[in-house]
Scaffold this motif. Structure first.
Motif, short mmCIF file in Angstrom:
data_model
loop_
_atom_site.label_atom_id
_atom_site.label_comp_id
_atom_site.label_asym_id
_atom_site.label_seq_id
_atom_site.Cartn_x
_atom_site.Cartn_y
_atom_site.Cartn_z
N UNK A 262 11.03 -22.08 -95.98
CA UNK A 262 12.14 -21.07 -96.18
C UNK A 262 11.64 -19.77 -96.39
N UNK A 263 10.49 -19.62 -97.08
CA UNK A 263 9.96 -18.25 -97.20
C UNK A 263 8.80 -17.88 -96.71
N UNK A 264 8.05 -18.74 -95.95
CA UNK A 264 6.43 -18.42 -95.30
C UNK A 264 7.05 -18.23 -93.72
N UNK A 265 6.60 -16.86 -93.20
CA UNK A 265 6.78 -16.83 -91.93
C UNK A 265 6.05 -17.56 -90.90
N UNK A 266 5.16 -18.16 -91.34
CA UNK A 266 4.31 -19.04 -90.40
C UNK A 266 4.91 -20.32 -90.12
N UNK A 267 6.08 -20.47 -91.01
CA UNK A 267 6.85 -21.77 -90.68
C UNK A 267 8.24 -21.49 -90.44
N UNK A 268 8.69 -20.23 -89.88
CA UNK A 268 9.71 -19.88 -89.55
C UNK A 268 10.51 -19.32 -90.77
N UNK A 269 10.08 -19.20 -91.86
CA UNK A 269 10.70 -18.77 -93.07
C UNK A 269 10.95 -17.08 -93.33
N UNK A 270 11.88 -16.73 -94.16
CA UNK A 270 12.05 -15.52 -94.19
C UNK A 270 11.64 -14.96 -95.94
N UNK A 271 10.44 -14.29 -95.91
CA UNK A 271 10.12 -13.87 -97.16
C UNK A 271 10.66 -12.95 -97.89
N UNK A 272 11.62 -11.94 -97.30
CA UNK A 272 11.95 -10.84 -98.00
C UNK A 272 13.77 -11.15 -97.74
N UNK A 273 14.34 -10.64 -98.81
CA UNK A 273 15.85 -10.76 -99.07
C UNK A 273 16.45 -9.83 -98.15
N UNK A 285 32.73 -14.00 -104.20
CA UNK A 285 33.24 -15.54 -104.17
C UNK A 285 32.31 -15.97 -103.11
N UNK A 286 30.86 -15.15 -102.93
CA UNK A 286 30.03 -15.73 -101.61
C UNK A 286 28.61 -15.50 -102.29
N UNK A 287 27.93 -16.49 -102.07
CA UNK A 287 26.26 -16.35 -102.18
C UNK A 287 25.74 -16.32 -100.75
N UNK A 288 24.81 -15.22 -100.68
CA UNK A 288 24.06 -14.92 -99.49
C UNK A 288 22.98 -16.03 -99.12
N UNK A 289 22.59 -16.26 -97.89
CA UNK A 289 21.78 -17.53 -97.37
C UNK A 289 20.35 -17.23 -97.93
N UNK A 291 19.59 -15.83 -101.00
CA UNK A 291 19.69 -16.34 -102.27
C UNK A 291 19.87 -17.92 -102.78
N UNK A 292 20.75 -18.44 -101.75
CA UNK A 292 20.86 -19.67 -101.99
C UNK A 292 19.36 -20.64 -101.69
N UNK A 293 18.42 -20.00 -100.69
CA UNK A 293 17.28 -20.80 -100.65
C UNK A 293 16.47 -20.52 -101.89
N UNK A 294 16.69 -19.51 -102.46
CA UNK A 294 15.91 -19.28 -103.70
C UNK A 294 16.42 -20.16 -104.75
N UNK A 295 17.78 -20.15 -104.96
CA UNK A 295 18.34 -20.89 -105.83
C UNK A 295 17.92 -22.50 -105.82
N UNK A 296 18.09 -23.06 -104.59
CA UNK A 296 17.38 -24.28 -104.33
C UNK A 296 16.08 -24.48 -104.73
#
Length: 322
Positions: A262-273, A285-289, A291-296
């Motif tokens: 989810x957060x490593x660019x080498x594996x297709x992740x997105x390191x920066x919010x 009423x909405x939690x962005x993508x 933030x959801x990844x970080x929460x999980x």
């Protein structure tokens, strides 16, 4: 399953006990004057006030508002049922184990109210304009916090202690089962949008881990609530130990794979919010993508710690008879 808890043993017994150091008065209005009865009245009133304040001004739009309203209504309803059962002395006719049900519900209710006390103000109340609706929403949050403390106090009062006779769900492993299933439910809520994981088999494995461990923990809870632990083909203590060990191993893989993909660019992740366009603005009423990844990721670590503690406690306990 009535059990006597010592420092390292749990022994089956048929003696009855109340908790809080005094006999429980059932089938009488005097049950409400006992410390536990007064505490449940506080739970009943605080949850009732919380959802009444919100309902009076319609301040519960969106999924987060719906979750909070459901939490308060659910906790109020079940607490009312518990009070009625104790007032009328109907414990023996209740379809679930009364030694396990009240503390199981109290633990779930404390976690539910805690989540509502955090989610409701952060994702809903702060976006309301100043006025009557906002005032009611803030007051509802306050009473939700009171309910959370009241339910947590009941858990602290009625949990198993050395020498006391109680059910499995009142022990530390039993309460950890509640925490594990609750955290898993929160994880499921955050990954409800399939785009968060469907693009990578490793992330799909993580979702499978969450589901498998949740189902196994839920089965353990239901077997205790229904007093059906003898239906398993293996001894129940062995099932609990194996469940905890398996869950630790599975969650360990999820703790590595989920942040990596989810957060490593080498594996297709997105390191920066900042790179997630859905997080560029604040939305009610909405939690962005991102933030959801970080929460999980955080919740995965929390559940892994819970399963490790569960494994340690399960290994230390010796079940003489189930």
């Amino acid at each position: 399953m009535p059990v006597t808890v010592t420092r390292t043993t749990i022994t089956t017994t048929t003696t009855s006990s109340s908790g809080l150091g005094s006999p429980t008065i059932v089938g009488s209005p005097r049950a409400l004057t006992q410390p536990l009865g007064l505490l449940r009245l506080l739970q009943l009133v605080s949850t009732c006030v919380a959802f009444s304040l919100v309902a009076s001004v319609g301040a519960w739009t969106g999924s987060m508002g719906n979750w909070s309203m459901f939490t308060w209504c659910f906790c109020f309803s079940v607490t009312l049922i518990i009070l009625i059962v104790e007032l009328c002395g109907l414990q023996a006719r209740f379809p679930l184990s009364w030694r396990n049900f009240p503390i199981t519900f109290a633990c779930y209710a404390a976690l539910f109210c805690l989540s509502a006390s955090i989610i409701y103000p952060t994702t809903y109340v702060q976006f309301l304009s100043h006025g009557r609706s906002r005032d009611h929403a803030i007051a509802a949050t306050f009473f939700s916090c009171i309910a959370c403390v009241a339910y947590a106090t009941e858990v602290a009062w009625t949990r198993a202690r050395p020498g006391e006779i109680t059910g499995y769900m009142a022990t530390v492993p039993g309460l950890l089962k509640v925490l594990e299933t609750f955290v898993a439910c929160i994880i499921f809520a955050f990954i409800s949008d399939t785009y968060l994981y469907q693009h990578q088999p490793a992330l799909e494995w993580c979702v499978a881990v969450y589901a498998i461990c949740f189902i196994l923990a839920a089965i353990a809870i239901l077997l205790n609530l229904g007093e059906c632990t003898n239906v398993l083909p293996i001894p129940f203590p062995s099932f609990l130990s194996g469940l905890a060990l398996l869950s630790v191993l599975l969650y360990a893989t999820a703790l590595v794979l989920w942040p990596l993909y989810q957060f490593d660019e080498k594996y297709g992740g997105q390191p920066q919010r900042s790179r997630d366009v859905s997080c560029s603005r604040s939305h009610a009423y909405y939690v962005c993508g991102w933030d959801r990844r970080l929460a999980v990721a955080i919740l995965t670590a929390i559940n892994l710690l819970a399963y490790v503690a569960d494994l340690v406690h399960s290994a230390r306990l010796v079940f003489v008879k189930v």
